[in-house]
Design a protein around this motif. Structure first.
Motif, short mmCIF file in Angstrom:
data_model
loop_
_atom_site.label_atom_id
_atom_site.label_comp_id
_atom_site.label_asym_id
_atom_site.label_seq_id
_atom_site.Cartn_x
_atom_site.Cartn_y
_atom_site.Cartn_z
N VAL A 9 0.87 -1.18 0.00
CA VAL A 9 0.00 0.00 0.00
C VAL A 9 0.89 1.21 0.00
N ARG A 10 0.31 2.37 -0.17
CA ARG A 10 1.11 3.57 -0.37
C ARG A 10 0.89 4.59 0.72
N VAL A 186 -6.90 -3.59 3.30
CA VAL A 186 -6.29 -3.95 2.02
C VAL A 186 -5.50 -5.24 2.15
N PHE A 187 -4.82 -5.44 3.28
CA PHE A 187 -4.09 -6.68 3.48
C PHE A 187 -5.05 -7.87 3.59
N ALA A 212 -9.58 -4.95 -3.08
CA ALA A 212 -8.24 -4.43 -2.78
C ALA A 212 -7.80 -3.43 -3.85
N TYR A 213 -8.09 -3.74 -5.11
CA TYR A 213 -7.68 -2.87 -6.21
C TYR A 213 -8.42 -1.53 -6.17
N ARG A 221 1.93 -4.22 -6.32
CA ARG A 221 1.62 -5.63 -6.06
C ARG A 221 0.12 -5.89 -6.15
N VAL A 222 -0.71 -4.96 -5.68
CA VAL A 222 -2.15 -5.12 -5.79
C VAL A 222 -2.56 -5.13 -7.26
#
Length: 674
Positions: A9-10, A186-187, A212-213, A221-222
């Motif tokens: 994630v960012r 998200v994880f 998640a996307y 990675r997502v």
């Protein structure tokens, strides 16, 4: 130019180091003192005593010599094998150095002493996962959770241990029932998708990875997992669309490019993870890469990434993330062998070679760096990143002619829609300007402004250069004012405005701006020198000498220091009179062949900074709606460089996803961000 590898994630929302699993020690205890004896020399002389080994180990950690520190702690531990502090520190250093097999016996001893020793249980759980002893892994991991970070680590790893036993429903239940902060989601969705796909539950995998996307579509990675799962489910067009969107919204990534090529060739891609071990490795990689961008998170990130590498030795993303961490810690000699582990056939091999070159140059091995980059360019003469990296190494080495030639080759390889075009013209302009080719430099700065009309770096550099040469004073001042509006808390740009006023004889306005520049960037020699000159002009001569003395002590360039010393000895008036007389004599000695065109004006005269400070850090005030990603995209043309903003502002950003409007952050210039 480096393309950083983004985390899952960012970045992780609200992950704080107070959740650290290593409460008793910090690996990165301090920077090495220059000129001190090497740890190897200390080892040769040290007596094999407990206290001697322990103190030498602490010295090695301070010097960031972790190989020696590990050996010394092991020596100390052999003399006091039941000492829990020595056990834990030796265990931690072994993990951080990637010596997992040697750490396993110590983990067993630590959990015997304290069954709730969380990192020990986690490492034993990872060892069991690697050995496919999934039931045993679940037992260890069930004892290692406490706190948000430890909870998500053990929870997701436990889920993969259950999946390894074929217990998909149990695995999904573990993930679903985990409770924690917002960033858990998200994880959870990401791992739910991978577990479902691993179990052949395609529809459920598509649903979870879509969630998640939609939350983190900018994550490498997502996005990759989303495209792979959709393509494998027959939704190839949607997968391609996601990859195109990722490339359009960033500068692309070789992993994404390789997957695009695969899909365009009509091939069915492999799943992101093929088994429970790889799934667990993905958990550790995702958390480790995210922690690497957190304030003070480098130690834990190293632990997580080392464990991920233990489970997935051939995962090149993990290797690159480890290399980045080591490089960011300025341990360049140690980062090189890590980057070299990337497979020759990997899409990331070129990135690894670029990072090796940058590390070699930073370690003082410029010849080797240049040789490495020349090999890349020989293989692909239009490799923009290799060309600009080599150009920058030459420019920082003051080989301006060679640098400008390489930037020209990079410009020749540009495409019209490249969002970073202005940067390469800007960098070539700097090389020309430093190499005394002003007409060419001016043309490049104007071209950069044509591409990016409100780019403060270019507005400042060109405006400053014009002011210093007595050219286009009104336009130059307006440009610098615009740059100040865009970056009101950038000390270098504010200094440029002050110097613009000074060069126009507006000394009171110059003092006001230069005092503000000093309040922002007090430790810059040129700004202090400029303020001294302005004070002298308004009659504040005692304060002027103070500023010059301060500038003298801040390691100015040799030519600037000579002039500062002259001003301290004789005052500004006499120095300027001597310079004017020398200039008049110079002018009278010119031959008819001397160029007189205004566009080829002489370089900056004595008494002014030779050029704007392009490589120094600047600052920016965060506005409403800003994110670090947006700021990096605007400043560097590459949102993925947001991690450099985090690294430069660790003392200010406790949570990089909750940045507050009005907060002033440092902006490393592009060369530094590399």
């Amino acid at each position: 130019m480096r393309r950083t590898l983004p985390s899952l994630v960012r970045p992780l929302r609200t992950v704080a180091v107070c959740f650290a699993l290593l409460a008793s020690t910090s690996l990165m205890a301090g920077a090495a003192a220059r000129g001190e004896p090497s740890v190897a020399e200390l080892l040769d002389d040290a007596m094999p005593t407990l206290s001697g080994s322990y103190l030498a180990a602490l010295s090695a950690i301070s010097a960031q010599d972790y190989d020696s520190a590990t050996a010394l702690f092991e020596e100390a531990l052999s003399q006091d094998p039941d000492n829990p502090i020595l056990l834990e520190r030796t265990f931690t250093l072994l993990i951080a150095n990637g010596r997992i097999d040697r750490a396993i016996p110590l983990a067993q001893r630590l959990v015997e002493l304290d069954p709730e020793m969380r990192m020990g249980q986690m490492v034993l759980g990872v060892k069991a996962l690697k050995d496919k002893k999934f039931a045993e892994a679940g037992k260890h991991l069930g004892k290692s959770d406490r706190g948000p970070l430890a909870n998500i680590s053990s929870g997701l790893l436990s889920a993969w241990a259950a999946q390894g036993q074929g217990q998909t429903d149990a695995a999904l239940k573990i993930v679903d029932t985990m409770q924690g902060p917002e960033w858990y989601s998200v994880f959870k969705n990401f791992n739910t998708a991978l577990i479902n796909e691993n179990a052949g539950r395609t529809d459920a995998a598509v649903k979870a990875i879509t969630a998640a996307y939609e939350a983190e579509g900018g994550s490498l990675r997502v996005t990759e997992a989303y495209a792979r799962i959709l393509a494998r489910a027959g939704k190839v067009d949607e997968a391609k669309k996601a990859l195109i969107s990722f490339t359009e919204n960033s500068v692309g990534h070789p992993v994404i490019a390789a997957l695009q090529k695969e899909l365009n060739a009509g091939k069915k891609p492999a799943p992101l993870v093929r088994n429970a071990q790889e799934g667990a490795g993905e958990v550790l990689y995702g958390l480790g890469s995210a922690l690497g961008g957190e304030n003070g998170g480098a130690d834990l990130a190293t632990i997580y990434l080392r464990l991920a590498n233990y489970l997935q030795p051939s995962n090149d993303l993990v290797i690159m993330a480890l290399g980045d961490l080591t490089q960011n810690a300025q341990r360049f000699d140690r980062s090189i062998p890590i980057f070299e582990q990337v497979a020759k056939t990997s899409p990331l091999r070129r990135n690894a070679d670029l990072q090796v070159a940058l590390s070699l140059d930073a370690a003082g091995k410029s010849d080797q760096a240049i040789k490495r980059l020349k090999r890349l360019i020989a293989a692909n003469p239009r490799d923009i990143d290799a060309l600009t990296t080599l150009a920058t190494i030459n420019r920082t080495g003051k080989r301006y002619g060679e640098a400008s030639k390489l930037y020209t080759k990079a410009i020749d390889a540009l495409t019209e829609d490249n969002p970073r075009n202005w940067l390469i013209y800007y960098f070539r302009g700097i090389a020309y300007e430093r190499g005394q080719e002003w007409a060419k430099a001016e043309a490049d700065f104007l071209k950069a402004l044509e591409i990016a009309p409100e780019e403060p770096q270019v507005l400042n550099y060109l405006g400053y250069s014009w002011i210093d040469r007595g050219l286009n004073l009104d336009r130059a001042t307006d440009m610098i004012k615009k740059a100040v509006e865009l970056r009101p808390n950038d000390g270098y740009i504010v200094d440029s405005l002050g110097w613009a006023y000074y060069k126009q004889g507006k000394y009171d306005e110059a003092v006001a701006q230069l005092e503000r520049a000093i309040s922002i960037k007090a430790d810059d020699a040129t700004i202090n020198d400029h303020l001294g000159d302005a004070y002298w002009k308004v009659g504040r001569k005692l304060e002027a000498t103070f500023q010059w003395a301060h500038a003298r002590d801040l390691n100015p360039e040799p030519a600037d220091k000579e002039r500062i010393l002259a001003k301290l000895a004789h005052g500004l008036d006499k120095v300027e009179a001597e310079e004017k007389a020398a200039q008049s004599k110079d002018d009278s000695a010119k031959t008819d062949t001397t160029k007189t065109d205004a566009s080829n004006s002489e370089p900056a005269k004595a008494g002014s900074a030779t050029s704007p400070r392009a490589e120094g850090p600047s600052r920016i005030t965060i506005g409403a709606g800003d994110s670090l990603w947006k700021i990096a995209l605007k400043v560097y043309g590459d949102g993925e460089l947001y991690s450099r903003l985090i690294a430069a502002n660790r003392d200010k950003l406790s949570n990089p996803n909750l940045i507050v409007p009005g907060l002033v952050i440092d902006i490393p210039q592009f060369d530094t961000a590399q």
